[in-house]
Motif scaffolding. Structure first.
Motif, mmCIF file in Angstrom:
data_model
loop_
_atom_site.group_PDB
_atom_site.id
_atom_site.type_symbol
_atom_site.label_atom_id
_atom_site.label_comp_id
_atom_site.label_asym_id
_atom_site.label_seq_id
_atom_site.Cartn_x
_atom_site.Cartn_y
_atom_site.Cartn_z
ATOM 1 N N ARG A 250 70.871 146.641 33.181
ATOM 2 C CA ARG A 250 69.840 146.648 34.219
ATOM 3 C C ARG A 250 68.839 145.504 33.997
ATOM 4 N NH1 ARG A 250 72.310 149.708 37.918
ATOM 5 N NH2 ARG A 250 72.321 151.954 37.463
ATOM 6 N N THR A 251 69.205 144.505 33.228
ATOM 7 C CA THR A 251 68.282 143.407 32.942
ATOM 8 C C THR A 251 67.798 142.731 34.215
ATOM 9 O OG1 THR A 251 69.376 142.994 30.827
ATOM 10 C CG2 THR A 251 68.005 141.232 31.708
ATOM 11 N N PHE A 252 68.726 142.432 35.121
ATOM 12 C CA PHE A 252 68.325 141.748 36.346
ATOM 13 C C PHE A 252 67.461 142.654 37.218
ATOM 14 C CE2 PHE A 252 71.767 138.933 35.115
ATOM 15 C CZ PHE A 252 71.290 137.688 35.498
ATOM 16 N N ASP A 253 67.728 143.947 37.219
ATOM 17 C CA ASP A 253 66.889 144.884 37.985
ATOM 18 C C ASP A 253 65.460 144.865 37.457
ATOM 19 O OD1 ASP A 253 69.120 146.965 39.438
ATOM 20 O OD2 ASP A 253 69.786 145.866 37.677
ATOM 21 N N ASP A 254 65.327 144.943 36.131
ATOM 22 C CA ASP A 254 64.008 144.949 35.516
ATOM 23 C C ASP A 254 63.276 143.640 35.766
ATOM 24 O OD1 ASP A 254 62.068 146.283 33.620
ATOM 25 O OD2 ASP A 254 62.498 144.464 32.478
ATOM 26 N N ASN A 255 63.996 142.506 35.651
ATOM 27 C CA ASN A 255 63.364 141.210 35.868
ATOM 28 C C ASN A 255 62.953 141.007 37.324
ATOM 29 O OD1 ASN A 255 63.607 140.529 33.206
ATOM 30 N ND2 ASN A 255 65.381 139.204 33.461
ATOM 31 N N LEU A 256 63.740 141.545 38.243
ATOM 32 C CA LEU A 256 63.386 141.411 39.649
ATOM 33 C C LEU A 256 62.051 142.098 39.922
ATOM 34 C CD1 LEU A 256 64.214 140.465 42.493
ATOM 35 C CD2 LEU A 256 65.368 142.664 42.796
ATOM 36 N N ALA A 257 61.860 143.277 39.320
ATOM 37 C CA ALA A 257 60.630 144.032 39.552
ATOM 38 C C ALA A 257 59.450 143.481 38.764
ATOM 39 C CB ALA A 257 60.854 145.502 39.195
ATOM 40 N N HIS A 258 59.678 143.135 37.490
ATOM 41 C CA HIS A 258 58.571 142.790 36.590
ATOM 42 C C HIS A 258 58.303 141.294 36.521
ATOM 43 C CE1 HIS A 258 56.423 144.488 32.772
ATOM 44 N NE2 HIS A 258 55.616 143.782 33.520
ATOM 45 N N VAL A 259 59.197 140.487 37.078
ATOM 46 C CA VAL A 259 59.027 139.030 37.009
ATOM 47 C C VAL A 259 59.041 138.409 38.407
ATOM 48 C CG1 VAL A 259 59.973 136.872 36.120
ATOM 49 C CG2 VAL A 259 60.037 138.929 34.693
ATOM 50 N N SER A 260 60.178 138.515 39.091
ATOM 51 C CA SER A 260 60.320 137.808 40.369
ATOM 52 C C SER A 260 59.342 138.318 41.425
ATOM 53 C CB SER A 260 61.759 137.940 40.869
ATOM 54 O OG SER A 260 62.664 137.330 39.974
ATOM 55 N N ALA A 261 59.243 139.638 41.585
ATOM 56 C CA ALA A 261 58.338 140.191 42.596
ATOM 57 C C ALA A 261 56.890 139.844 42.277
ATOM 58 C CB ALA A 261 58.514 141.706 42.680
ATOM 59 N N VAL A 262 56.534 139.889 41.006
ATOM 60 C CA VAL A 262 55.152 139.596 40.605
ATOM 61 C C VAL A 262 54.818 138.131 40.872
ATOM 62 C CG1 VAL A 262 53.577 139.487 38.644
ATOM 63 C CG2 VAL A 262 55.132 141.429 38.889
ATOM 64 N N SER A 263 55.699 137.212 40.462
ATOM 65 C CA SER A 263 55.425 135.781 40.675
ATOM 66 C C SER A 263 55.400 135.451 42.166
ATOM 67 C CB SER A 263 56.482 134.939 39.956
ATOM 68 O OG SER A 263 57.764 135.142 40.513
ATOM 69 N N THR A 264 56.228 136.139 42.949
ATOM 70 C CA THR A 264 56.236 135.911 44.398
ATOM 71 C C THR A 264 54.923 136.367 45.027
ATOM 72 O OG1 THR A 264 58.644 136.184 44.474
ATOM 73 C CG2 THR A 264 57.438 136.450 46.541
ATOM 74 N N LEU A 265 54.449 137.543 44.623
ATOM 75 C CA LEU A 265 53.167 138.023 45.133
ATOM 76 C C LEU A 265 52.045 137.054 44.779
ATOM 77 C CD1 LEU A 265 53.190 141.875 44.380
ATOM 78 C CD2 LEU A 265 53.257 140.765 46.622
ATOM 79 N N ALA A 266 52.027 136.606 43.523
ATOM 80 C CA ALA A 266 50.970 135.697 43.087
ATOM 81 C C ALA A 266 51.012 134.392 43.880
ATOM 82 C CB ALA A 266 51.127 135.415 41.589
ATOM 83 N N HIS A 267 52.195 133.842 44.073
ATOM 84 C CA HIS A 267 52.313 132.571 44.788
ATOM 85 C C HIS A 267 51.922 132.729 46.247
ATOM 86 C CE1 HIS A 267 54.171 128.919 46.454
ATOM 87 N NE2 HIS A 267 54.049 128.419 45.234
ATOM 88 N N SER A 268 52.286 133.861 46.855
ATOM 89 C CA SER A 268 51.946 134.080 48.270
ATOM 90 C C SER A 268 50.443 134.193 48.475
ATOM 91 C CB SER A 268 52.640 135.338 48.788
ATOM 92 O OG SER A 268 52.116 136.507 48.167
ATOM 93 N N ARG A 269 49.720 134.554 47.408
ATOM 94 C CA ARG A 269 48.263 134.687 47.491
ATOM 95 C C ARG A 269 47.536 133.476 46.914
ATOM 96 N NH1 ARG A 269 48.048 140.998 45.322
ATOM 97 N NH2 ARG A 269 49.330 141.858 47.010
ATOM 98 N N GLY A 270 48.293 132.470 46.537
ATOM 99 C CA GLY A 270 47.677 131.254 46.007
ATOM 100 C C GLY A 270 47.124 131.401 44.612
ATOM 101 N N GLU A 271 47.638 132.351 43.847
ATOM 102 C CA GLU A 271 47.149 132.582 42.492
ATOM 103 C C GLU A 271 48.089 131.947 41.462
ATOM 104 O OE1 GLU A 271 45.764 136.573 41.472
ATOM 105 O OE2 GLU A 271 46.135 137.159 43.549
ATOM 106 N N ALA A 272 47.504 131.366 40.426
ATOM 107 C CA ALA A 272 48.272 130.895 39.271
ATOM 108 C C ALA A 272 48.100 131.921 38.167
ATOM 109 C CB ALA A 272 47.776 129.526 38.817
ATOM 110 N N VAL A 273 49.146 132.699 37.908
ATOM 111 C CA VAL A 273 49.052 133.829 36.984
ATOM 112 C C VAL A 273 50.019 133.619 35.824
ATOM 113 C CG1 VAL A 273 49.213 136.329 36.747
ATOM 114 C CG2 VAL A 273 48.484 135.335 38.925
#
Length: 483
Positions: A250-273
């Motif tokens: 489930r590595t890709f499942d975990d990374n999608l939730a804890h990495v990809s979704a988070v970085s996408t949210l941050a980028h959509s809001r103009g945040e460097a996190v």
């Protein structure tokens, strides 16, 4: 005859000894306890301890010890094997990793010699023996050193199969790739690309090619894929038994939730996190809250959930995370790609300045690293401001040692990129060149928002090989067997 055999092994043995001596010298002059500096290292430690003491593949530090399905099993088993000898202490594991990394030097020598000639093999292996990043990660309880050996071995077997089309090499190739996937799940889709390349090359072969050759290639493709499946099948069956589903990890499942979704949210809001920062975890909390509301999660302590219940929640998190990414596809691509490209900007000078001077590297200001802010200013069209930030805060403010290391790594990185491109163009056969470039790109690109030198380390042997071809040319060429 004996003199010829001794001469054949003199260079690789000397390179192995050099690698061991350099890594050993680093360990002697490095404070103890750095093996657990990374949170992932602590996870691998507890997986090994729980395997030995409780017979369960779990990262939990206290009851209940629930089975884990995110981490791959090979590296925890590797650590557990050494813990079984000397107790749950990392010192013996680190010594084993030094030997493993020295063996990677020899495998790279053999791969380089086969693919491009003796000089390329020697220089590439020498450069890897001298690679300071390998010193550092040999001393950490992370997968990269073992994974690097397995990946380099797998590519070596690919090159051997291209030359001779031997059944044994196809099986060894599949076995090495299977073990590499058991060590690092991120690799699991790369063999599919290899099989696709082989099939394409076979289907596009000239009509004059012998039917026997075509048959041997189909045979090899089946052996590579079949061997990988055989190696992975025990773990897949374990997951079926424990979690009730057919999957490898489930590595890709975990990374999608804890990495990809988070970085996408941050980028959509103009945040460097920064990954794993408090703000990063707060954004991950939004993913969790949205999932909990969608699926009506009951408010229960995580310790009360069974392994299957936790797996079900992870799949629900993955579903919601996928929706978030699909809502902002451009932000997802840009966040992932920018982080991947940014990972190639040299950062090792920070670690080595602190190690050589004994003083910790200062924490970056809230506004971010000087180079990052300079690039942001240039992106806004304020080139002058970007140059001012770079000169005043990077070139003039860095201590002399840090500046020297940063410039050295920067110039070296630029030269390596140029030589890698030249080598990829020169290397023959093109199938091998394409696969080397694809492997480097795939392994480094997959981590995306959390990309760093650690995730690039396993393909540094391949990068050095291709770069040496760009520097020295190709004295030998693998020719497809015409048996």
């Amino acid at each position: 005859m004996k003199d010829r055999v001794r001469g054949r092994w003199r260079v690789p043995v000397a390179l192995m000894l050099l690698a061991v001596l350099l890594r050993g010298a680093y360990l002697i002059h490095t404070p103890r306890g750095l093996q657990f500096a990374h949170v992932d290292a602590q996870g691998y430690h507890w997986l090994a301890v729980n395997l030995l003491e409780r017979g369960v593949f779990s990262m939990n530090t206290e009851p209940p010890y629930r089975a884990d399905n995110v981490r791959a099993p090979l590296y925890p088993l590797f650590v557990a094997a050494w813990y079984a000898i000397d107790g749950p202490s990392p010192e013996l594991v680190v010594l084993a990793q030094v030997l493993v990394d020295a063996l990677t030097v020899t495998v790279l020598y053999r791969l380089g010699r086969l693919a491009a000639g003796l000089r390329v093999g020697r220089i590439a292996a020498l450069l890897y023996a001298l690679n300071p990043s390998s010193f550092r990660f040999a001393n950490e309880l992370l997968t990269e050193i073992l994974f690097g050996l397995l990946l380099t071995t797998a590519v070596w077997m690919v090159a051997r199969y291209l030359r001779n089309a031997r059944t044994a090499d196809a099986i060894r190739c599949g076995g090495a790739f299977g073990l590499a996937i058991l060590c690092k799940p991120n690799l699991q889709f790369l063999p599919l690309a290899l099989l696709a390349i082989l099939v394409h090359d076979l289907l596009s072969a000239r009509r004059s090619d012998s039917q026997h050759l075509k048959k041997s290639w189909w045979h090899g493709i089946a052996l590579v894929g079949g061997t990988i499946l055989v190696v992975l099948s025990p773990w897949v069956l374990r997951n079926r038994w424990v979690f009730g589903g057919w999957f490898y990890t489930r590595t890709f499942d975990d990374n999608l939730a804890h990495v990809s979704a988070v970085s996408t949210l941050a980028h959509s809001r103009g945040e460097a996190v920064a990954p794993w920062s408090p703000r990063w975890e707060a954004l991950y909390g939004e993913v969790i809250v949205r999932t909990a509301l969608r699926f009506g999660w009951e408010s229960v302590d995580d310790a009360q959930l069974s392994a299957r219940e936790r797996d079900a929640r992870l799949q629900q998190l993955t579903e919601v995370a996928r929706e978030m990414v699909q809502e902002h596809p451009v932000d997802f691509v840009l966040a992932h790609t920018k982080a991947w490209l940014w990972s190639f900007v040299p950062q090792e000078h920070k670690f080595w300045t602190a190690w050589l001077s004994g003083d910790p590297w200062p924490i970056a200001p809230a506004a971010g690293d000087a180079l990052g802010r300079a690039l942001q200013a240039a992106g806004r069209g304020a080139v002058g401001e970007g140059v001012r930030i770079l000169v005043s805060e990077r070139l003039l403010s860095l201590p002399p040692l840090a500046l020297a290391l940063w410039l050295t790594w920067g110039i070296g990185a630029l030269a390596m990129v140029a030589l890698f491109v030249a080598g990829a163009i020169r290397l023959r056969p093109r199938l091998l060149s394409a696969f080397l470039v694809l492997t480097v790109g795939y392994v480094t690109f997959v981590p995306g928002p959390i990309s760093q030198i650690r995730f690039r380390l396993p393909v540094i042997p391949l990068i050095l090989l291709v770069a040496c071809v760009g520097l020295l040319g190709q004295r030998a060429s693998i020719t497809l067997s015409e048996r």
